[in-house]
Design an enzyme around this catalytic site. Structure first.
Site, PDB file in Angstrom:
ATOM      1  N   LYS A  54       5.396   0.720  -7.153  1.00 47.33           N
ATOM      2  CA  LYS A  54       5.240  -0.708  -7.453  1.00 47.33           C
ATOM      3  C   LYS A  54       4.608  -0.885  -8.835  1.00 47.33           C
ATOM      4  O   LYS A  54       5.045  -1.718  -9.627  1.00 47.33           O
ATOM      5  CB  LYS A  54       4.359  -1.379  -6.370  1.00 47.33           C
ATOM      6  CG  LYS A  54       5.083  -1.519  -5.035  1.00 47.33           C
ATOM      7  CD  LYS A  54       4.159  -1.857  -3.878  1.00 47.33           C
ATOM      8  CE  LYS A  54       4.947  -1.815  -2.568  1.00 47.33           C
ATOM      9  NZ  LYS A  54       4.111  -1.917  -1.358  1.00 47.33           N
ATOM     10  N   GLN A  98      -2.274  -2.792  -0.106  1.00 47.11           N
ATOM     11  CA  GLN A  98      -1.343  -1.900   0.588  1.00 47.11           C
ATOM     12  C   GLN A  98      -1.806  -1.680   2.033  1.00 47.11           C
ATOM     13  O   GLN A  98      -2.936  -1.287   2.286  1.00 47.11           O
ATOM     14  CB  GLN A  98      -1.249  -0.559  -0.156  1.00 47.11           C
ATOM     15  CG  GLN A  98      -0.202   0.386   0.405  1.00 47.11           C
ATOM     16  CD  GLN A  98       1.233  -0.127   0.248  1.00 47.11           C
ATOM     17  OE1 GLN A  98       1.598  -0.698  -0.786  1.00 47.11           O
ATOM     18  NE2 GLN A  98       2.041   0.048   1.282  1.00 47.11           N
ATOM     19  N   ASP A 121       3.087 -10.604  -0.877  1.00 46.97           N
ATOM     20  CA  ASP A 121       3.700 -10.009   0.318  1.00 46.97           C
ATOM     21  C   ASP A 121       3.939 -11.082   1.391  1.00 46.97           C
ATOM     22  O   ASP A 121       4.534 -10.786   2.433  1.00 46.97           O
ATOM     23  CB  ASP A 121       2.777  -8.929   0.908  1.00 46.97           C
ATOM     24  CG  ASP A 121       3.336  -7.531   0.725  1.00 46.97           C
ATOM     25  OD1 ASP A 121       4.527  -7.427   0.367  1.00 46.97           O
ATOM     26  OD2 ASP A 121       2.588  -6.563   0.939  1.00 46.97           O
TER      27      ASP A 121
END
Ligand code: NAP
Length: 285
Positions: A54, A98, A121
């Site tokens: 990412k 994460q 997200d």
């Protein structure tokens, strides 16, 4: 029949080109550089790889990439404090914590500390609720990627029967909402569902997000159906090596399906680029 292979890499590359152009335009017109912050707690090897990829993509697109790495024994207060500081930082437009977090940390408390406008997200209750209300600003990356693949390879999905196997917050639930918003007739299945093969055989669009290697077999698939395999499973490949397989038994399924995503190179290829798209959207807001 041999299915059309849905090429996630090609669709991702074309989206990447558009993001590159838009980012350059944004910088030239406003002087603004999109900033993506990644937060990694602990040393999970798979998470390390995901975060590295990412960051690399963000940097290649000319974004500011801010990375915070915290030790496994980070306290709840410390992590929440970092997320709050990033939420308040004007140079940061997207924040990605994460997951999964180490067991002693509470994911919900961390998400509650995250500014929904920077939740790239789309995991906060605010963004989940906006999706449910048909007013989403930021949509979960993998479901958004799946919808782009369907748009490219199927077009209009109105009236089609779609089955989503898996009901996670990260994928299954938002994917079902997006399919519904595109006027598909949506069924959601999970570990308590009865007669999964029977449900699957009705589906024009079969989406598998289960996390079990090659779980969906060819005789579950309606001939000509579109099969979207979200699963990423590491299995032994002999000689002590490993390979990645999806949740669908690809070789046999490709003999029955009309179109199918490979693993790797299908859905997985879309996720990171959709994260970059969300960061750009957040920067432009
Ligand atoms: P998850 O949170 O573990 O959810 C798995 C879902 O599968 C649950 O809803 C579970 O049902 C259901 N399930 C488990 N066993 C089942 C069974 N025997 N029959 C029917 N349903 C069953 O997983 P996730 O985060 O959604 O991820 C799913 C897979 O997608 C994983 O392989 C993950 O690595 C992959 N993934 C890939 C990407 C990508 O970028 N390509 C992104 C996200 C996830 P219950 O709710 O009843 O337990």
């Amino acid at each position: 029949m041999t299915a059309t292979v849905i090429d996630g890499k090609a669709v991702a590359a074309s989206l990447r080109g558009r993001i590159e152009t838009e980012t350059a335009k944004l910088k030239a017109q406003t002087g603004l550089t999109p900033g993506l912050a990644t937060v990694l707690v602990g040393k999970d090897p798979a998470s390390e790889v995901y975060v590295r990829n990412k960051r690399k993509t963000a940097e290649a697109l000319g974004f500011n990439s801010i990375h915070i790495e915290l030790p496994e024994n980070t306290s709840q207060d410390e992590l929440v404090g970092k997320v709050k500081a990033l939420s308040a930082d004007k140079s940061v437009h997207g924040i990605l914590v994460q997951l999964p977090l180490p067991k002693h940390l509470n994911e919900n408390a961390v998400l509650d500390a995250l500014d929904p406008a920077k939740d790239v997200d789309a995991l906060t209750p605010t963004n989940a609720g906006l999706l449910l209300s048909g007013r989403a600003h930021l949509v979960s990356c993998t479901p958004a990627g799946v919808m782009l693949l369907l748009k490219e390879y199927v077009g209009d999905i109105a009236g089609k029967e779609a089955l989503v196997i898996g009901r996670s917050l990260l994928f299954g639930k938002p994917a079902a909402q997006l399919l519904l918003a595109a006027n598909a007739t949506v069924t959601m299945a999970h570990s308590r569902s009865k007669d999964l093969p029977g449900l699957a055989r009705r589906a024009d669009i079969l989406v598998a997000a289960i996390g079990k290697p090659e779980f969906v077999k060819a005789d579950w698939i309606k001939p000509g159906a579109v099969v979207i395999d979200v699963g990423i499973n590491r299995v032994p490949a002999g000689d002590g090596k490993h390979k990645l397989v999806g949740d669908v038994a690809y070789e046999e399924a490709a003999q029955v399906a009309g179109a199918i995503t490979p693993v790797p190179g299908g859905v997985g290829a879309m996720t990171i680029i959709c994260l970059m798209q969300n960061t750009l959207i957040a920067a432009c807001a």
